[in-house]
Scaffold this motif. Structure first.
Motif, mmCIF file in Angstrom:
data_model
loop_
_atom_site.group_PDB
_atom_site.id
_atom_site.type_symbol
_atom_site.label_atom_id
_atom_site.label_comp_id
_atom_site.label_asym_id
_atom_site.label_seq_id
_atom_site.Cartn_x
_atom_site.Cartn_y
_atom_site.Cartn_z
ATOM 1 N N PHE A 49 -11.610 -6.549 -22.313
ATOM 2 C CA PHE A 49 -11.004 -5.292 -21.885
ATOM 3 C C PHE A 49 -11.126 -5.115 -20.371
ATOM 4 C CE2 PHE A 49 -11.399 -0.731 -20.946
ATOM 5 C CZ PHE A 49 -10.147 -0.314 -21.358
ATOM 6 N N ILE A 50 -12.310 -5.378 -19.838
ATOM 7 C CA ILE A 50 -12.514 -5.256 -18.387
ATOM 8 C C ILE A 50 -11.633 -6.255 -17.637
ATOM 9 C CG2 ILE A 50 -14.208 -5.581 -16.531
ATOM 10 C CD1 ILE A 50 -16.320 -4.510 -18.535
ATOM 11 N N PHE A 51 -11.565 -7.486 -18.139
ATOM 12 C CA PHE A 51 -10.717 -8.509 -17.524
ATOM 13 C C PHE A 51 -9.246 -8.096 -17.580
ATOM 14 C CE2 PHE A 51 -8.311 -12.503 -17.812
ATOM 15 C CZ PHE A 51 -8.662 -13.058 -16.591
ATOM 16 N N SER A 52 -8.826 -7.501 -18.679
ATOM 17 C CA SER A 52 -7.436 -7.065 -18.814
ATOM 18 C C SER A 52 -7.097 -5.953 -17.835
ATOM 19 C CB SER A 52 -7.175 -6.578 -20.239
ATOM 20 O OG SER A 52 -7.370 -7.608 -21.153
ATOM 21 N N ILE A 53 -8.000 -5.000 -17.673
ATOM 22 C CA ILE A 53 -7.752 -3.890 -16.741
ATOM 23 C C ILE A 53 -7.647 -4.402 -15.305
ATOM 24 C CG2 ILE A 53 -8.772 -1.798 -15.736
ATOM 25 C CD1 ILE A 53 -7.556 -1.360 -18.471
ATOM 26 N N THR A 54 -8.580 -5.256 -14.905
ATOM 27 C CA THR A 54 -8.522 -5.769 -13.531
ATOM 28 C C THR A 54 -7.304 -6.672 -13.326
ATOM 29 O OG1 THR A 54 -10.019 -7.587 -14.097
ATOM 30 C CG2 THR A 54 -11.005 -5.594 -13.147
ATOM 31 N N GLY A 55 -6.945 -7.441 -14.341
ATOM 32 C CA GLY A 55 -5.740 -8.266 -14.240
ATOM 33 C C GLY A 55 -4.484 -7.428 -14.133
ATOM 34 N N TYR A 56 -4.413 -6.356 -14.919
ATOM 35 C CA TYR A 56 -3.272 -5.444 -14.866
ATOM 36 C C TYR A 56 -3.149 -4.808 -13.481
ATOM 37 C CZ TYR A 56 -0.327 -1.401 -15.759
ATOM 38 O OH TYR A 56 0.669 -0.449 -15.691
ATOM 39 N N LEU A 57 -4.267 -4.350 -12.937
ATOM 40 C CA LEU A 57 -4.231 -3.745 -11.600
ATOM 41 C C LEU A 57 -3.799 -4.763 -10.545
ATOM 42 C CD1 LEU A 57 -7.440 -1.530 -11.753
ATOM 43 C CD2 LEU A 57 -5.053 -0.789 -11.905
ATOM 44 N N GLY A 58 -4.279 -5.997 -10.671
ATOM 45 C CA GLY A 58 -3.873 -7.037 -9.728
ATOM 46 C C GLY A 58 -2.389 -7.335 -9.798
ATOM 47 N N ILE A 59 -1.853 -7.411 -11.010
ATOM 48 C CA ILE A 59 -0.413 -7.649 -11.180
ATOM 49 C C ILE A 59 0.390 -6.498 -10.593
ATOM 50 C CG2 ILE A 59 1.414 -7.794 -12.934
ATOM 51 C CD1 ILE A 59 -0.017 -10.373 -12.656
ATOM 52 N N GLN A 60 -0.074 -5.266 -10.817
ATOM 53 C CA GLN A 60 0.632 -4.111 -10.270
ATOM 54 C C GLN A 60 0.663 -4.150 -8.742
ATOM 55 O OE1 GLN A 60 2.451 -1.832 -11.860
ATOM 56 N NE2 GLN A 60 2.014 -2.915 -13.753
ATOM 57 N N ILE A 61 -0.442 -4.565 -8.141
ATOM 58 C CA ILE A 61 -0.499 -4.653 -6.682
ATOM 59 C C ILE A 61 0.470 -5.709 -6.169
ATOM 60 C CG2 ILE A 61 -1.979 -5.345 -4.746
ATOM 61 C CD1 ILE A 61 -4.287 -3.911 -6.260
ATOM 62 N N VAL A 62 0.479 -6.873 -6.804
ATOM 63 C CA VAL A 62 1.378 -7.947 -6.363
ATOM 64 C C VAL A 62 2.837 -7.540 -6.556
ATOM 65 C CG1 VAL A 62 2.134 -10.297 -6.854
ATOM 66 C CG2 VAL A 62 -0.291 -9.793 -6.688
ATOM 67 N N LEU A 63 3.178 -6.964 -7.706
ATOM 68 C CA LEU A 63 4.558 -6.525 -7.922
ATOM 69 C C LEU A 63 4.949 -5.410 -6.965
ATOM 70 C CD1 LEU A 63 4.800 -6.624 -11.822
ATOM 71 C CD2 LEU A 63 5.792 -8.209 -10.169
ATOM 72 N N GLY A 64 4.004 -4.537 -6.627
ATOM 73 C CA GLY A 64 4.281 -3.509 -5.629
ATOM 74 C C GLY A 64 4.541 -4.106 -4.255
ATOM 75 N N LEU A 65 3.768 -5.141 -3.903
ATOM 76 C CA LEU A 65 4.012 -5.841 -2.634
ATOM 77 C C LEU A 65 5.395 -6.469 -2.607
ATOM 78 C CD1 LEU A 65 0.633 -7.686 -1.916
ATOM 79 C CD2 LEU A 65 1.729 -5.978 -0.468
ATOM 80 N N VAL A 66 5.785 -7.107 -3.714
ATOM 81 C CA VAL A 66 7.106 -7.739 -3.777
ATOM 82 C C VAL A 66 8.194 -6.688 -3.647
ATOM 83 C CG1 VAL A 66 8.701 -8.986 -5.282
ATOM 84 C CG2 VAL A 66 6.324 -9.720 -5.123
ATOM 85 N N ARG A 67 8.047 -5.604 -4.366
ATOM 86 C CA ARG A 67 9.081 -4.567 -4.357
ATOM 87 C C ARG A 67 9.188 -3.888 -2.983
ATOM 88 N NH1 ARG A 67 11.635 -1.752 -8.840
ATOM 89 N NH2 ARG A 67 10.587 -3.312 -10.098
ATOM 90 N N GLN A 68 8.052 -3.654 -2.320
ATOM 91 C CA GLN A 68 8.085 -2.904 -1.060
ATOM 92 C C GLN A 68 8.340 -3.792 0.155
ATOM 93 O OE1 GLN A 68 4.763 -0.314 -0.636
ATOM 94 N NE2 GLN A 68 5.559 0.661 1.196
ATOM 95 N N PHE A 69 7.747 -5.005 0.165
ATOM 96 C CA PHE A 69 7.821 -5.829 1.374
ATOM 97 C C PHE A 69 8.555 -7.155 1.188
ATOM 98 C CE2 PHE A 69 3.870 -3.327 1.799
ATOM 99 C CZ PHE A 69 4.207 -2.613 2.931
ATOM 100 N N GLY A 70 8.896 -7.514 -0.033
ATOM 101 C CA GLY A 70 9.601 -8.762 -0.276
ATOM 102 C C GLY A 70 8.663 -9.851 -0.779
ATOM 103 N N ALA A 71 9.280 -10.885 -1.349
ATOM 104 C CA ALA A 71 8.517 -11.961 -1.984
ATOM 105 C C ALA A 71 7.737 -12.791 -0.966
ATOM 106 C CB ALA A 71 9.451 -12.861 -2.778
ATOM 107 N N PHE A 72 8.308 -13.017 0.203
ATOM 108 C CA PHE A 72 7.637 -13.863 1.190
ATOM 109 C C PHE A 72 6.289 -13.284 1.603
ATOM 110 C CE2 PHE A 72 6.776 -15.099 5.610
ATOM 111 C CZ PHE A 72 6.649 -16.463 5.424
ATOM 112 N N LEU A 73 6.256 -12.007 1.911
ATOM 113 C CA LEU A 73 4.994 -11.383 2.313
ATOM 114 C C LEU A 73 4.003 -11.357 1.157
ATOM 115 C CD1 LEU A 73 3.504 -9.968 4.653
ATOM 116 C CD2 LEU A 73 4.164 -7.831 3.566
#
Length: 106
Positions: A49-73
């Protein structure tokens, strides 16, 4: 398609779960795994459960970076983070440094 980050994570992880569950059910002894999980619930379900929560937050951060700044960044940031993790690993956990670490990096 303009899907939200949560939709992307939900569908990609759901498809991956179905594939992995099928492979585990067909090619391994899933009953012994279920028995082990029921015998050690804190170590298996709790840590999962702890691993899933931290993994979910990490994915959200990466997808937010892609959406806001683009895939290259986003790729640049994640690669830099991995590099820092490797350097810190060598600093905090002593291990012999061989030429293979460099050749694998290329």
């Amino acid at each position: 398609y303009n899907a939200s980050n949560s939709e992307v994570v939900l569908y990609s992880y759901s498809i991956g779960f179905v594939y992995l569950f099928f492979l585990v059910a067909v090619f391994t002894d899933i009953a012994s795994a279920i028995h082990y999980c029921s015998y050690y619930p804190k170590q298996t379900y709790g840590y999962a459960f702890i691993f899933s929560i931290t993994g979910y937050l990490g994915i959200q951060i990466v997808l937010g970076l892609v959406r806001q700044f683009g895939a290259f960044l986003a790729v640049t940031v994640t690669t830099f983070r991995k590099t820092i993790s490797i350097v810190l690993s060598f600093i905090f956990f002593s291990k012999p440094f061989t030429i293979h670490y460099i050749t694998v990096g290329f």
